[in-house]
Enzyme design. Sequence first.
Site, PDB file in Angstrom:
ATOM      1  CE  LYS A   1      52.581  -1.268   5.132  1.00  0.00           C
ATOM      2  NZ  LYS A   1      51.357  -1.204   4.841  1.00  0.00           N
TER       3      LYS A   1
ATOM      4  CG  ASN B   1      51.343  -6.012   2.790  1.00  0.00           C
ATOM      5  OD1 ASN B   1      51.420  -6.647   1.731  1.00  0.00           O
ATOM      6  ND2 ASN B   1      50.391  -6.171   3.671  1.00  0.00           N
TER       7      ASN B   1
ATOM      8  CG  ASP C   1      48.095  -3.446   3.527  1.00  0.00           C
ATOM      9  OD1 ASP C   1      47.937  -4.200   4.379  1.00  0.00           O
ATOM     10  OD2 ASP C   1      48.936  -2.499   3.510  1.00  0.00           O
TER      11      ASP C   1
END
Length: 278
Positions: A66, A87, A102
Amino acid sequence: MPTYVGIMGWPVAHSRSPAMHNAAFEALGMDWEYLFLPVAPAHVDDAVRGLRALGFAGANVTVPHKQAVMSALDRVTVEARAIGAVNTIVNRDGVLEGHNTDAIGFLRALREGGFEPRDCRAVVLGAGGAARAIVYALLAARATVTVANRTLSRARRLADELGALFRAHVSTIPLNAVQALEAALARADLLVNATSVGMAPHADACPLPEEVAIPPSLTLYETVYTPRETALVARARRAGATTIDGLGMLLHQGAVAFELWTGTPPPLDVMRRALEAQ
Ligand code: NAP
């Protein structure tokens, strides 16, 4: 030819994202395919550039890439840069953009679980990538945040960086400081587990020291979703607290990525059922 997207990670075979997205494409009759993309750490840059060369519409990125993908992208959103993790990659006519879904996925899952984060007091366990996205989301909702982590220096770095961004004070405590944790929980409305402790195959492990009491007024958000009921969730339930499991964040971070790639509203019920079926 179908349009391709996929998930880059190492390892990646355990990921539930292919089932979730392929179910969505099928339900909407779209000629798209979501692939497993195992990428060894030494090949991250080549793999990201390969998305453009192969005409992929984008990709998801998971552990351990990431952070590493960021340097190979053309643009990274302000949010993803502040969180320090990408992500989701979107290929816009050959320009590769990095996003972090996220944070928004967490907020949507929290609200769906009946918890309104605005102005709340939160204790976040963990200071890794997931914790950074969650603290970012909570500070954006004007929450007061305490971060508890095994490695205190990592918590302090998170607190300094994100606190400065939002002009907020973020407190830090070591994860084994029983009295300080208990005092923070007594004042809190929300507890989030953003450590990987409790994840299968170590499902008996609990990130919160045994001696720390969980107030029944607390809501627990658990990011670990294998198993669905972690040792911490079971303990919080026994204490009378409200609990929300990690599947919602997985669903909503994926739904935001789906919409970024396709421009089409995601079929949430189909995606949720595909996740639950696994
Ligand atoms: P990460 O960057 O590797 O961070 C791991 C965190 O867990 C760190 O704070 C680490 O503490 C802590 N930790 C690990 N082992 C520990 C132990 N034995 N005792 C105490 N603390 C320990 O990982 P991540 O990407 O943030 O992921 C964390 C969790 O979030 C994973 O379980 C992941 O599956 C979950 N997650 C869920 C979603 C979702 O959609 N539901 C999305 C993203 C992530 P140190 O700093 O001391 O090492």
